[in-house]
Motif scaffolding. Structure first.
Motif, PDB file in Angstrom:
ATOM      1  N   LEU A  95       0.845  -1.187   0.000  1.00 30.70           N
ATOM      2  CA  LEU A  95       0.000   0.000   0.000  1.00 30.70           C
ATOM      3  C   LEU A  95       0.884   1.242   0.000  1.00 30.70           C
ATOM      4  N   ALA A  96       0.789   2.014  -1.068  1.00 30.95           N
ATOM      5  CA  ALA A  96       1.672   3.155  -1.258  1.00 30.95           C
ATOM      6  C   ALA A  96       1.063   4.468  -0.808  1.00 30.95           C
ATOM      7  N   GLY A  97      -0.204   4.473  -0.451  1.00 31.03           N
ATOM      8  CA  GLY A  97      -0.869   5.691  -0.018  1.00 31.03           C
ATOM      9  C   GLY A  97      -2.328   5.411   0.233  1.00 31.03           C
ATOM     10  N   ALA A  98      -2.992   6.353   0.888  1.00 31.60           N
ATOM     11  CA  ALA A  98      -4.410   6.166   1.213  1.00 31.60           C
ATOM     12  C   ALA A  98      -5.168   7.457   0.940  1.00 31.60           C
ATOM     13  N   ALA A  99      -6.432   7.299   0.561  1.00 30.09           N
ATOM     14  CA  ALA A  99      -7.324   8.444   0.375  1.00 30.09           C
ATOM     15  C   ALA A  99      -8.613   8.147   1.128  1.00 30.09           C
ATOM     16  N   LEU A 100      -9.020   9.091   1.968  1.00 27.88           N
ATOM     17  CA  LEU A 100     -10.198   8.932   2.810  1.00 27.88           C
ATOM     18  C   LEU A 100     -11.321   9.841   2.327  1.00 27.88           C
ATOM     19  N   ALA A 101     -12.471   9.256   2.047  1.00 28.95           N
ATOM     20  CA  ALA A 101     -13.645   9.998   1.589  1.00 28.95           C
ATOM     21  C   ALA A 101     -14.547  10.308   2.774  1.00 28.95           C
ATOM     22  N   VAL A 102     -14.950  11.583   2.875  1.00 26.84           N
ATOM     23  CA  VAL A 102     -15.814  12.046   3.960  1.00 26.84           C
ATOM     24  C   VAL A 102     -16.954  12.863   3.352  1.00 26.84           C
ATOM     25  N   PRO A 103     -18.203  12.675   3.820  1.00 28.22           N
ATOM     26  CA  PRO A 103     -19.319  13.427   3.260  1.00 28.22           C
ATOM     27  C   PRO A 103     -19.440  14.827   3.863  1.00 28.22           C
ATOM     28  N   GLY A 104     -18.558  15.745   3.456  1.00 22.54           N
ATOM     29  CA  GLY A 104     -18.602  17.078   4.016  1.00 22.54           C
ATOM     30  C   GLY A 104     -17.574  17.987   3.382  1.00 22.54           C
ATOM     31  N   LEU A 105     -17.395  19.155   3.976  1.00 23.01           N
ATOM     32  CA  LEU A 105     -16.438  20.151   3.501  1.00 23.01           C
ATOM     33  C   LEU A 105     -15.062  19.847   4.084  1.00 23.01           C
ATOM     34  N   PRO A 138       0.895   9.979   2.548  1.00 26.03           N
ATOM     35  CA  PRO A 138       0.400   8.758   3.198  1.00 26.03           C
ATOM     36  C   PRO A 138      -1.112   8.759   3.365  1.00 26.03           C
ATOM     37  N   LEU A 139      -1.711   9.952   3.505  1.00 27.36           N
ATOM     38  CA  LEU A 139      -3.170  10.031   3.652  1.00 27.36           C
ATOM     39  C   LEU A 139      -3.660  11.345   3.063  1.00 27.36           C
ATOM     40  N   VAL A 140      -4.609  11.235   2.152  1.00 27.84           N
ATOM     41  CA  VAL A 140      -5.300  12.398   1.597  1.00 27.84           C
ATOM     42  C   VAL A 140      -6.751  12.304   2.041  1.00 27.84           C
ATOM     43  N   VAL A 141      -7.282  13.373   2.607  1.00 29.94           N
ATOM     44  CA  VAL A 141      -8.684  13.423   3.025  1.00 29.94           C
ATOM     45  C   VAL A 141      -9.426  14.308   2.028  1.00 29.94           C
ATOM     46  N   GLU A 142     -10.533  13.791   1.509  1.00 30.92           N
ATOM     47  CA  GLU A 142     -11.236  14.490   0.440  1.00 30.92           C
ATOM     48  C   GLU A 142     -12.737  14.261   0.570  1.00 30.92           C
ATOM     49  N   ASN A 143     -13.510  15.142   0.000  1.00 26.57           N
ATOM     50  CA  ASN A 143     -14.959  14.960  -0.065  1.00 26.57           C
ATOM     51  C   ASN A 143     -15.285  13.681  -0.827  1.00 26.57           C
ATOM     52  N   GLU A 144     -16.265  12.925  -0.349  1.00 25.49           N
ATOM     53  CA  GLU A 144     -16.554  11.608  -0.941  1.00 25.49           C
ATOM     54  C   GLU A 144     -17.025  11.698  -2.390  1.00 25.49           C
ATOM     55  N   ALA A 145     -17.799  12.708  -2.728  1.00 26.21           N
ATOM     56  CA  ALA A 145     -18.255  12.828  -4.111  1.00 26.21           C
ATOM     57  C   ALA A 145     -17.102  13.174  -5.046  1.00 26.21           C
ATOM     58  N   SER A 168     -18.243   3.782  -5.518  1.00 27.20           N
ATOM     59  CA  SER A 168     -17.373   4.686  -6.260  1.00 27.20           C
ATOM     60  C   SER A 168     -16.382   5.442  -5.384  1.00 27.20           C
ATOM     61  N   ALA A 169     -16.795   5.903  -4.207  1.00 25.08           N
ATOM     62  CA  ALA A 169     -15.928   6.767  -3.402  1.00 25.08           C
ATOM     63  C   ALA A 169     -14.686   6.029  -2.910  1.00 25.08           C
ATOM     64  N   ALA A 170     -14.857   4.853  -2.334  1.00 19.74           N
ATOM     65  CA  ALA A 170     -13.701   4.101  -1.834  1.00 19.74           C
ATOM     66  C   ALA A 170     -12.808   3.653  -2.985  1.00 19.74           C
ATOM     67  N   VAL A 171     -13.417   3.170  -4.071  1.00 21.43           N
ATOM     68  CA  VAL A 171     -12.633   2.737  -5.223  1.00 21.43           C
ATOM     69  C   VAL A 171     -11.930   3.932  -5.860  1.00 21.43           C
ATOM     70  N   GLY A 172     -12.648   5.046  -5.983  1.00 16.27           N
ATOM     71  CA  GLY A 172     -12.032   6.238  -6.544  1.00 16.27           C
ATOM     72  C   GLY A 172     -10.882   6.745  -5.702  1.00 16.27           C
ATOM     73  N   GLY A 173     -11.011   6.660  -4.387  1.00  7.54           N
ATOM     74  CA  GLY A 173      -9.916   7.064  -3.510  1.00  7.54           C
ATOM     75  C   GLY A 173      -8.680   6.209  -3.706  1.00  7.54           C
ATOM     76  N   ALA A 174      -8.878   4.901  -3.749  1.00  5.72           N
ATOM     77  CA  ALA A 174      -7.741   4.003  -3.963  1.00  5.72           C
ATOM     78  C   ALA A 174      -7.129   4.234  -5.339  1.00  5.72           C
ATOM     79  N   ALA A 175      -7.981   4.437  -6.340  1.00  3.81           N
ATOM     80  CA  ALA A 175      -7.490   4.664  -7.702  1.00  3.81           C
ATOM     81  C   ALA A 175      -6.698   5.962  -7.797  1.00  3.81           C
ATOM     82  N   SER A 176      -7.075   6.974  -7.008  1.00  2.77           N
ATOM     83  CA  SER A 176      -6.344   8.242  -7.052  1.00  2.77           C
ATOM     84  C   SER A 176      -4.902   8.069  -6.565  1.00  2.77           C
ATOM     85  N   VAL A 177      -4.693   7.123  -5.662  1.00  5.53           N
ATOM     86  CA  VAL A 177      -3.335   6.861  -5.167  1.00  5.53           C
ATOM     87  C   VAL A 177      -2.472   6.270  -6.272  1.00  5.53           C
TER      88      VAL A 177
END
Length: 425
Positions: free
Chosen positions: A160-170, A208-215, A394-403
């Protein structure tokens, strides 16, 4: 930018040459790897050289580095059709780096691992009502799910080379969740709360971790997984809350502060129902999942997020009048809000994602109806409305794909980390 400034400050010709040589290698690695990633079929070394303008010797050396670094693999040779040995094509490797996609939503947690080829290697959804739970507790549960995903990746020979976390908010640029109204979060420093949990391996150039809006993350996943030609579109994520990701000319539009896409809080009835955000008549109060469930007679059924949309689809397919009416009303409200966005941005495609994806057969007609009468250009340029290619995940897959896309764009960081890891300790 740092490398450029270093070049200007260097006085030794030999050192300056080394910097330029390193920059050239970094560029060549990226050019070749992107060429392989974008190809419709496995290209040969000679085809890459012809298509990029690099010499065959340069391409061969770069490809060797990419193979050693587990970023590229040789495909099986094509059947021989004449004299000579057929050239071996090159493909992205499926046994090297991978991305970890994580999601915190109102009533579930999710973790997903995607390898460099875009293949989903692990995906888990954990049901939980997170509204009464503190952010620290919710993220602790998520860290446990991430640890399981990391173990699953290791069993498959992936790193695992990186992580992206989707959150429903700003979410601001530093990963601070400024407001997630449906979770009750305000000014939550997610990176700080997860600082003690080693989610991924350190890789130069890959956070190591990017936090982003889920959409937004879901829209990124759709950009790479959806039909070719969809370079500009509006991605709508329909859950308890409603978010949107805006992709313009192949790039995610985040806005000045990264807060674009809050379509759920566009008013469709200005003096209508009160919303959790403090406003009235927001789209979320007419097309959100809880509202649709209640209108369909399923209020209090406590259906988890990964089955609520399926239950609604089953009832609609069976012709249940209450469900059909609820979806028609939701689609109409959605169409009103979307029409304003389309008129503003001149988009030709709307993607229904999240919980809306399985409900697209019933939501699409009223959405299209509203677009047809409200979008100024609809008469000669109708808007395409379709379900998300990745469906509700889509959100979890898109987050992993962004890495993994960041690794494709800048492979030198991964190669340096891989080389360091191979050194004797």
């Amino acid at each position: 930018m740092a490398a450029v400034w270093q070049c200007q400050e260097v006085t030794s010709p030999s050192t300056a040459g080394a910097v330029r040589q390193g920059s050239l290698r970094e560029l060549n690695l990226a050019v070749v790897l992107r060429r392989i990633a974008a190809a419709d079929r496995p290209p040969s070394r000679a085809e890459i050289a012809a298509g990029t303008g690099l010499t065959r010797a340069t391409v061969s050396a770069v490809v060797d580095d990419l193979i050693v670094g587990r970023l590229v693999a040789e495909a099986d040779p094509a059947p021989r059709t004449g004299a000579g040995r057929p050239a071996r094509g090159l493909v992205l490797a499926g046994d090297g780096p991978a991305g970890l996609g994580l999601e915190v939503n109102v009533d579930y947690l999710a973790a997903c691992v995607v390898d460099l080829t875009g293949t989903v290697r692990h995906h888990v959804v954990r049901r939980a009502d997170l509204r009464p739970v503190s952010p620290a507790d919710a993220l602790a549960r998520l860290a446990a799910l991430a640890a399981d995903a990391r173990a699953a990746a290791a069993r498959q020979g992936l790193t695992l080379a990186g992580a992206a976390l989707a959150v429903p908010g700003l979410v601001d640029a530093g990963g601070m969740v400024r407001l997630a109204p449906n979770l009750g979060w305000r000014d939550v420093d997610v990176p700080a709360l997860l600082a003690g949990d080693r989610l991924t391996e350190p890789v130069d150039g890959v956070p190591p971790l990017v936090v982003e809006n889920e959409a937004n993350l879901a829209a990124v996943g759709e950009l790479h997984a959806g039909p070719s030609g969809s370079a500009s579109f509006l991605y709508i994520s329909g859950e308890i809350g409603i978010g949107a990701g805006i992709v313009l000319d192949g790039r995610l539009y985040r806005g000045t502060r990264g807060w674009s896409g809050e379509i759920g809080h566009i008013p469709v009835h200005p003096e209508g129902r009160p919303c959790r955000c403090g406003g009235r008549g927001c789209l979320e109060r007419y097309a959100g999942q809880e509202v649709v469930l209640a209108a369909a007679g399923l209020a209090g059924a406590e259906l988890p997020a990964d089955t609520a949309a399926t239950r609604l689809a089953d009832l609609a397919r069976a012709g249940d009048p209450a469900t059909l009416a609820a979806l028609a009303d939701a689609g109409t409200a959605l169409g009103v809000a979307v029409a304003g966005v389309v008129n503003l941005l001149d988009l030709d495609t709307v993607v229904l994602g999240g919980g809306y994806a399985p409900l697209a057969p019933w939501l699409r007609p009223p959405v299209v109806g509203e677009l047809s009468c409200r979008v100024l250009t609809a008469a000669w340029s109708p808007v395409t409305v379709r379900p998300a290619a990745l469906g509700a995940r889509s959100a979890a897959v898109g987050g992993a794909a962004s890495v993994v896309r960041r690794i494709v764009d800048r492979p030198v960081g991964w190669l340096a980390a891989a080389a360091e890891a191979s050194l004797p300790r």
